[in-house]
Design a protein around this motif. Structure first.
Motif, PDB file in Angstrom:
ATOM      1  N   ASN A 291      -4.119   4.572  -8.994  1.00  0.00           N
ATOM      2  CA  ASN A 291      -4.481   3.111  -9.080  1.00  0.00           C
ATOM      3  C   ASN A 291      -3.540   2.453  -8.144  1.00  0.00           C
ATOM      4  N   ASP A 292      -3.998   1.063  -7.794  1.00  0.00           N
ATOM      5  CA  ASP A 292      -3.417   0.470  -6.751  1.00  0.00           C
ATOM      6  C   ASP A 292      -1.836   0.137  -7.004  1.00  0.00           C
ATOM      7  N   VAL A 293      -1.403   0.254  -8.260  1.00  0.00           N
ATOM      8  CA  VAL A 293      -0.066   0.001  -8.520  1.00  0.00           C
ATOM      9  C   VAL A 293       0.727   1.354  -8.063  1.00  0.00           C
ATOM     10  N   ASP A 294       0.339   2.573  -8.526  1.00  0.00           N
ATOM     11  CA  ASP A 294       0.844   3.682  -8.281  1.00  0.00           C
ATOM     12  C   ASP A 294       0.814   3.803  -6.740  1.00  0.00           C
ATOM     13  N   ALA A 295      -0.204   3.508  -6.040  1.00  0.00           N
ATOM     14  CA  ALA A 295      -0.321   3.711  -4.321  1.00  0.00           C
ATOM     15  C   ALA A 295       0.921   2.824  -3.896  1.00  0.00           C
ATOM     16  N   ARG A 296       0.769   1.661  -4.363  1.00  0.00           N
ATOM     17  CA  ARG A 296       1.960   0.776  -3.904  1.00  0.00           C
ATOM     18  C   ARG A 296       3.129   1.107  -4.022  1.00  0.00           C
TER      19      ARG A 296
ATOM     20  N   LEU B  57       6.156   2.306  -1.229  1.00  0.00           N
ATOM     21  CA  LEU B  57       7.461   1.289  -1.341  1.00  0.00           C
ATOM     22  C   LEU B  57       8.661   2.687  -1.217  1.00  0.00           C
ATOM     23  N   ARG B  58       8.329   3.616  -2.127  1.00  0.00           N
ATOM     24  CA  ARG B  58       9.325   4.829  -2.288  1.00  0.00           C
ATOM     25  C   ARG B  58       9.463   5.379  -0.861  1.00  0.00           C
ATOM     26  N   ARG B  59       8.298   5.619  -0.056  1.00  0.00           N
ATOM     27  CA  ARG B  59       8.373   6.202   1.088  1.00  0.00           C
ATOM     28  C   ARG B  59       9.186   5.767   2.035  1.00  0.00           C
TER      29      ARG B  59
END
Length: 200
Positions: free
Chosen positions: A2-7, A11-13
């Motif tokens: 979902n959008d939250v996981d993708a965001r 951010l982690r990368r």
């Protein structure tokens, strides 16, 4: 995804990229040891951190890092199998008999164990009550955990019951002292004195 996981993944990368650039610049400036950075990266890539830690311990044993360690290959002292995160500070305090700096939980536990003996040294009931009330107030304050530290398990003392027990111990000591004095007086009365034996 979902959008939250993708965001969060983006951010982690980005954070990982910034961290690696920062590490590289610190290595170039000479403030970081490249060997330590290499070891840290190897640890971060390790799939099983426990296995990696065991390998590091075995390597240190081969180099002799643990030579002379009194606990090497032995169970820790005072370890009854339960997890106690404060075992090391408690053992240091007991081993070196440190007083005055222990966390409230330890200091109150020790004071509780010695409180009856302290009360028995007092001769006035008002002083006994004052000591007990002060002790209870400090236990209540320590239970609030404002300063952190291990949990306080020392029980409060019932002031009236402790005063009765203090009186009973005093009376028992007085009776014991009187009996000992009477026995000593009786023993000295039965023996004739030297001058009396000489005249006979």
């Amino acid at each position: 995804m979902n959008d939250v996981d993708a965001r969060m993944d983006r951010l982690r990368r980005a954070a990982r990229y910034r961290y690696e650039r920062l590490v590289e610049s610190e290595i170039e400036r000479g403030s970081l040891d490249p060997d330590e950075v290499r070891e840290e990266r190897r640890l971060l890539r390790a799939k099983d951190v426990g296995q990696h830690a065991r390998a590091l311990i075995e390597e240190a044993e081969r180099r002799g890092v643990f030579e002379g360690n009194p606990y090497h290959g032995k169970p820790l002292p005072s370890n009854d199998g339960r997890h106690d995160p404060d075992w090391w500070i408690r053992s240091k305090i007991e081993r070196e008999q440190i007083t005055g700096i222990a966390p409230p939980a330890f200091a109150l536990r020790k004071e509780d164990a010695e409180l009856d003996e302290h009360l028995d040294a007092l001769s006035v009931e008002r002083d006994v009550r004052d000591v007990l009330e002060d002790f209870n107030a400090r236990v209540k304050e320590a239970r609030r955990q404002l300063l952190g530290g291990p949990p306080v398990v020392t029980p409060l003392r019932d002031v009236d019951a402790e005063v009765v027990a203090w009186r009973d111990r005093r009376e028992a000591r007085a009776a014991s002292d009187a009996a000992a004095a009477a026995a000593q007086a009786a023993a000295s009365d039965t023996r004739p004195s030297r001058w009396w034996r000489r005249r006979r």
